[in-house]
Design a protein around this motif. Sequence first.
Motif, mmCIF file in Angstrom:
data_model
loop_
_atom_site.group_PDB
_atom_site.id
_atom_site.type_symbol
_atom_site.label_atom_id
_atom_site.label_comp_id
_atom_site.label_asym_id
_atom_site.label_seq_id
_atom_site.Cartn_x
_atom_site.Cartn_y
_atom_site.Cartn_z
ATOM 1 N N GLN A 1 0.794 -1.225 0.000
ATOM 2 C CA GLN A 1 0.000 0.000 0.000
ATOM 3 C C GLN A 1 0.827 1.275 0.000
ATOM 4 O O GLN A 1 0.281 2.367 -0.120
ATOM 5 C CB GLN A 1 -0.994 0.005 1.149
ATOM 6 C CG GLN A 1 -0.358 -0.038 2.526
ATOM 7 C CD GLN A 1 -1.401 -0.200 3.622
ATOM 8 O OE1 GLN A 1 -2.600 -0.269 3.345
ATOM 9 N NE2 GLN A 1 -0.951 -0.252 4.848
ATOM 10 N N ASP A 2 2.140 1.165 0.128
ATOM 11 C CA ASP A 2 3.015 2.335 0.026
ATOM 12 C C ASP A 2 4.447 1.862 -0.194
ATOM 13 O O ASP A 2 4.732 0.665 -0.175
ATOM 14 C CB ASP A 2 2.914 3.240 1.266
ATOM 15 C CG ASP A 2 3.266 2.531 2.560
ATOM 16 O OD1 ASP A 2 4.359 1.910 2.633
ATOM 17 O OD2 ASP A 2 2.465 2.593 3.505
ATOM 18 N N GLY A 3 5.325 2.812 -0.420
ATOM 19 C CA GLY A 3 6.707 2.470 -0.718
ATOM 20 C C GLY A 3 7.428 1.774 0.410
ATOM 21 O O GLY A 3 8.246 0.879 0.171
ATOM 22 N N ALA A 4 7.134 2.169 1.634
ATOM 23 C CA ALA A 4 7.805 1.551 2.782
ATOM 24 C C ALA A 4 7.441 0.073 2.891
ATOM 25 O O ALA A 4 8.313 -0.779 3.106
ATOM 26 C CB ALA A 4 7.446 2.291 4.070
ATOM 27 N N GLU A 5 6.167 -0.237 2.709
ATOM 28 C CA GLU A 5 5.747 -1.642 2.757
ATOM 29 C C GLU A 5 6.378 -2.416 1.601
ATOM 30 O O GLU A 5 6.840 -3.548 1.771
ATOM 31 C CB GLU A 5 4.223 -1.754 2.697
ATOM 32 C CG GLU A 5 3.738 -3.192 2.792
ATOM 33 C CD GLU A 5 2.231 -3.354 2.697
ATOM 34 O OE1 GLU A 5 1.773 -4.494 2.903
ATOM 35 O OE2 GLU A 5 1.514 -2.380 2.394
ATOM 36 N N ALA A 6 6.430 -1.813 0.418
ATOM 37 C CA ALA A 6 7.043 -2.476 -0.732
ATOM 38 C C ALA A 6 8.526 -2.745 -0.484
ATOM 39 O O ALA A 6 9.023 -3.826 -0.807
ATOM 40 C CB ALA A 6 6.859 -1.624 -1.985
ATOM 41 N N LEU A 7 9.222 -1.770 0.091
ATOM 42 C CA LEU A 7 10.645 -1.961 0.376
ATOM 43 C C LEU A 7 10.839 -3.059 1.417
ATOM 44 O O LEU A 7 11.763 -3.873 1.305
ATOM 45 C CB LEU A 7 11.287 -0.654 0.829
ATOM 46 C CG LEU A 7 12.809 -0.685 0.983
ATOM 47 C CD1 LEU A 7 13.484 -1.102 -0.318
ATOM 48 C CD2 LEU A 7 13.322 0.672 1.442
ATOM 49 N N ASP A 8 9.952 -3.123 2.414
ATOM 50 C CA ASP A 8 10.002 -4.211 3.404
ATOM 51 C C ASP A 8 9.843 -5.568 2.721
ATOM 52 O O ASP A 8 10.567 -6.519 3.027
ATOM 53 C CB ASP A 8 8.908 -4.044 4.463
ATOM 54 C CG ASP A 8 9.197 -2.932 5.457
ATOM 55 O OD1 ASP A 8 10.353 -2.445 5.501
ATOM 56 O OD2 ASP A 8 8.269 -2.542 6.186
ATOM 57 N N ILE B 1 9.390 7.328 -6.104
ATOM 58 C CA ILE B 1 10.745 7.691 -6.522
ATOM 59 C C ILE B 1 11.761 7.269 -5.461
ATOM 60 O O ILE B 1 12.796 6.687 -5.787
ATOM 61 C CB ILE B 1 10.831 9.185 -6.873
ATOM 62 C CG1 ILE B 1 10.034 9.423 -8.167
ATOM 63 C CG2 ILE B 1 12.282 9.646 -7.010
ATOM 64 C CD1 ILE B 1 9.957 10.839 -8.644
ATOM 65 N N ALA B 2 11.449 7.526 -4.203
ATOM 66 C CA ALA B 2 12.335 7.075 -3.125
ATOM 67 C C ALA B 2 12.430 5.549 -3.130
ATOM 68 O O ALA B 2 13.514 4.978 -2.935
ATOM 69 C CB ALA B 2 11.832 7.578 -1.781
ATOM 70 N N LEU B 3 11.317 4.884 -3.379
ATOM 71 C CA LEU B 3 11.304 3.423 -3.458
ATOM 72 C C LEU B 3 12.166 2.951 -4.630
ATOM 73 O O LEU B 3 12.970 2.020 -4.484
ATOM 74 C CB LEU B 3 9.866 2.915 -3.610
ATOM 75 C CG LEU B 3 9.693 1.417 -3.891
ATOM 76 C CD1 LEU B 3 10.312 0.571 -2.795
ATOM 77 C CD2 LEU B 3 8.216 1.097 -4.076
ATOM 78 N N ALA B 4 12.022 3.586 -5.796
ATOM 79 C CA ALA B 4 12.814 3.199 -6.967
ATOM 80 C C ALA B 4 14.306 3.368 -6.704
ATOM 81 O O ALA B 4 15.109 2.508 -7.072
ATOM 82 C CB ALA B 4 12.390 4.025 -8.183
ATOM 83 N N LEU B 5 14.676 4.467 -6.050
ATOM 84 C CA LEU B 5 16.086 4.702 -5.735
ATOM 85 C C LEU B 5 16.626 3.642 -4.776
ATOM 86 O O LEU B 5 17.725 3.113 -4.971
ATOM 87 C CB LEU B 5 16.272 6.104 -5.150
ATOM 88 C CG LEU B 5 16.062 7.256 -6.136
ATOM 89 C CD1 LEU B 5 15.985 8.586 -5.392
ATOM 90 C CD2 LEU B 5 17.161 7.274 -7.184
ATOM 91 N N ALA B 6 15.849 3.315 -3.736
ATOM 92 C CA ALA B 6 16.272 2.300 -2.771
ATOM 93 C C ALA B 6 16.341 0.923 -3.433
ATOM 94 O O ALA B 6 17.288 0.162 -3.202
ATOM 95 C CB ALA B 6 15.308 2.269 -1.580
ATOM 96 N N ALA B 7 15.364 0.615 -4.273
ATOM 97 C CA ALA B 7 15.344 -0.684 -4.948
ATOM 98 C C ALA B 7 16.529 -0.809 -5.904
ATOM 99 O O ALA B 7 17.171 -1.863 -5.963
ATOM 100 C CB ALA B 7 14.023 -0.863 -5.696
#
Length: 124
Positions: free
Chosen positions: A32-39, A63-69
């Motif tokens: 449901q959000d980037g933080a959950e996806a990154l987890d 965008i923050a998620l894409a950079l972290a991924a």
Amino acid sequence: MPRVLIADDEESMRKLVARAIAMDGHETVTAQDGAEALDILTREDGAFDLLLTDIQMPVMDGIALALAAARDFPNLTVLLMTGFADQRERASNLNAIVHDVITKPFAVADIRTAVADALATRKE
């Protein structure tokens, strides 16, 4: 069977996209959000073929998620979605890590085509 992680804060959009790309035989996992996806990415050690994420989300945006991924899982293909022109402009600087940006609203056929194209050109 390709695995696709879908991150979008709108439940109806998550469900629509998941159903659409499951029609092509892809396994989908949603967040449901980037933080959950990154987890999820971290917990599953990046075991996805594609990250399909909305740009504008609470907690952690796409965008923050894409950079972290891209940092943690450099072979993961990233496809962004947005309904906002200014967000698309922000994403234009990410050409090195983002396969494409899909503009909302889109037809089911459009998202299926975009996912198929991203998967066909993914990094090995």
